[in-house]
Write a protein that holds these residues in place. Structure first.
Motif, PDB file in Angstrom:
ATOM      1  N   MET A 298     -15.794 -24.190  -2.321  1.00 34.38           N
ATOM      2  CA  MET A 298     -16.665 -24.790  -3.419  1.00 34.38           C
ATOM      3  C   MET A 298     -17.491 -24.300  -4.427  1.00 34.38           C
ATOM      4  N   MET A 299     -17.915 -23.012  -4.306  1.00 37.07           N
ATOM      5  CA  MET A 299     -18.124 -21.732  -5.430  1.00 37.07           C
ATOM      6  C   MET A 299     -17.323 -22.429  -6.862  1.00 37.07           C
ATOM      7  N   GLU A 300     -15.855 -21.662  -6.367  1.00 42.20           N
ATOM      8  CA  GLU A 300     -14.819 -21.932  -7.903  1.00 42.20           C
ATOM      9  C   GLU A 300     -14.410 -23.480  -7.896  1.00 42.20           C
ATOM     10  N   VAL A 362     -10.185 -14.359  -8.829  1.00 44.53           N
ATOM     11  CA  VAL A 362      -9.697 -15.451  -8.411  1.00 44.53           C
ATOM     12  C   VAL A 362      -8.525 -16.879  -8.479  1.00 44.53           C
ATOM     13  N   SER A 363     -10.266 -17.541  -8.878  1.00 42.65           N
ATOM     14  CA  SER A 363     -10.245 -18.898 -10.476  1.00 42.65           C
ATOM     15  C   SER A 363      -8.971 -18.447 -11.429  1.00 42.65           C
ATOM     16  N   PHE A 364      -9.737 -16.523 -11.726  1.00 48.68           N
ATOM     17  CA  PHE A 364      -8.518 -17.023 -13.310  1.00 48.68           C
ATOM     18  C   PHE A 364      -6.933 -16.333 -12.839  1.00 48.68           C
ATOM     19  N   VAL A 365      -6.576 -15.805 -11.640  1.00 43.56           N
ATOM     20  CA  VAL A 365      -5.560 -15.679 -10.825  1.00 43.56           C
ATOM     21  C   VAL A 365      -4.664 -17.168 -10.875  1.00 43.56           C
ATOM     22  N   GLY A 371       2.076 -18.426  -9.167  1.00 42.74           N
ATOM     23  CA  GLY A 371       3.141 -17.878  -8.084  1.00 42.74           C
ATOM     24  C   GLY A 371       3.075 -17.685  -7.752  1.00 42.74           C
ATOM     25  N   LEU A 372       2.233 -15.752  -8.196  1.00 38.95           N
ATOM     26  CA  LEU A 372       1.185 -15.286  -7.049  1.00 38.95           C
ATOM     27  C   LEU A 372       0.463 -15.753  -6.264  1.00 38.95           C
ATOM     28  N   LYS A 377      -2.343 -16.751  -1.183  1.00 35.01           N
ATOM     29  CA  LYS A 377      -2.779 -17.612  -0.561  1.00 35.01           C
ATOM     30  C   LYS A 377      -1.876 -17.585   0.582  1.00 35.01           C
ATOM     31  N   GLN A 378      -0.921 -17.316   1.003  1.00 33.97           N
ATOM     32  CA  GLN A 378      -0.046 -16.851   2.374  1.00 33.97           C
ATOM     33  C   GLN A 378      -0.851 -15.911   2.826  1.00 33.97           C
TER      34      GLN A 378
END
Length: 380
Positions: A298-300, A362-365, A371-372, A377-378
């Motif tokens: 939600m924040m992202e 996290v948003s930048f990545v 791919g990263l 995420k996993q």
């Protein structure tokens, strides 16, 4: 309500809630009905349709429900219809959303089982044959199969992960209920496109997809699985769920009532587990992780929508006053993966300034290192 159906190059009115009576009485039974909602899907739709045409099982019908496309998809589907009389086109006069398109498909389906496909995803050539084989071996209300999740950038697949459940046939509802938390943990419970549903079960119980713009899939499955007595699980990945950088799925789109929909979804899962008397600490813990993942998302989403830092933190503080927040924080597992700890711990501790900074990272990545991000995420 009515929609337009293209038959023999002419538009005719058909009811979205059912078929013409003469058609029902005179039709030939089709075993499997595949429903694809179509909305401005011209770029990817040919691949999806070809996947159906190339199935090793011939006993299918394909319902393409055009939801008032404006990119030429409708004209494309008309051409598909000429190729094979198993392909049927149903049109909405106005755009109503994916749920309404699926419901129109359900109402007009002639098959014994219903399957759903997104227009930008892919089928393995043997998918319908595998489902057919499972049905022939034993009666099933739902047949569940595995899938691939694929991240594509341009023409290159940068990440691919297989999701499968343990092969088996379940004829005891209690055993099915105990299986559901594991299916949910494997992200195999909520989606409609990795399942074949017995048409009679869906229509007789009037199961439909809700109007919410997010989370309607799992709410549909919650209703269906309350009525499931026989479940067949195929331990093979047969569906390709594709994430493309240029494609805006709901997972990356701004949704104004996003957290409301997520709480409705999580609340539905909690209520179902309580009804079934299967809500143990492990399940509670997993659902708490789902809650905080949704909170972080939600924040992202608000950040991507250019909501100010102050407004996002205010929204987070307001959300933390909800009773569900306290319950989820109480049951959040002590041991989490590195990614989950990074994201969830500041939220649990209500350190929303720290949570905001980590959300930006996290948003930048996500945006620049797809791919990263898929691999991280996993590790959640």
């Amino acid at each position: 309500m009515f929609s337009l159906s293209i038959q023999d190059k002419k538009c005719t009115i058909v009811q979205e809630t059912g078929e013409n009576r003469d058609e029902v009485e005179n039709r030939e039974e089709v075993l499997l009905s595949v429903i694809i909602p179509v909305y401005n899907a011209k770029e990817y739709l040919p691949h999806a349709v070809e996947d159906i045409l190339n199935q090793t099982c011939p006993d299918w019908e394909l319902l393409l429900v055009d939801d008032a496309s404006s990119d030429g998809s409708l004209e494309m589907v008309r051409e598909f219809e000429k190729k094979d009389d198993r392909i049927r086109l149903i049109c909405h006069e106005k755009n109503k959303g994916v749920s309404a398109a699926r419901n129109t498909g359900i109402a007009n389906a002639r098959g014994e089982y219903l399957l759903f496909m997104d227009a930008d995803d892919r089928y393995e050539p043997t998918l319908l044959e595998e489902v057919n084989h499972g049905i022939q071996n034993a009666p099933a209300d739902v047949v569940l199969f595995g899938f691939w999740e694929e991240y594509i950038r341009g023409e290159k697949t940068v990440y691919q992960k297989e999701f499968v459940a343990t092969e088996g046939y379940y004829s005891d509802p209690h055993e099915i209920h105990k299986l559901v938390p594991d299916l949910n943990r494997r992200t195999m419970y909520g989606y409609p496109w990795n399942k074949a549903y017995r048409t009679g079960l869906v229509k007789e119980n009037h199961f439909v997809f809700g109007a919410d713009s997010f989370g309607e899939d799992i709410l549909f499955n919650i209703e269906v699985f309350d009525a499931v007595t026989f479940l067949s699980v195929i331990a093979k990945p047969l569906y390709h769920y594709i994430n493309r950088s240029e494609k805006k799925r709901l997972t990356g789109r701004y949704i104004q009532n996003y957290m409301h929909c997520q709480k409705k979804r999580i609340g539905g899962l909690l209520a179902q587990q309580k009804r079934w008397n299967t809500l143990d600490e492990a399940t509670y813990g997993y659902l708490s992780e789902e809650y905080f993942r949704s909170f972080f998302s939600m924040m992202e989403r608000e950040y991507a929508h250019h909501t100010s830092k102050e407004e996002i933190i205010e929204m987070a503080e307001k959300e933390s006053a909800d009773d569900l927040f306290a319950r989820m924080a109480e049951h959040l597992p002590q041991t989490l993966g590195r990614a989950k700890t990074f994201m969830f711990l500041p939220l649990k501790e209500k350190d929303f300034k720290c949570a905001y900074d980590r959300m930006r990272a996290v948003s930048f990545v996500r945006r620049h290192m797809g791919g990263l991000f898929a691999r991280l995420k996993q590790d959640r």
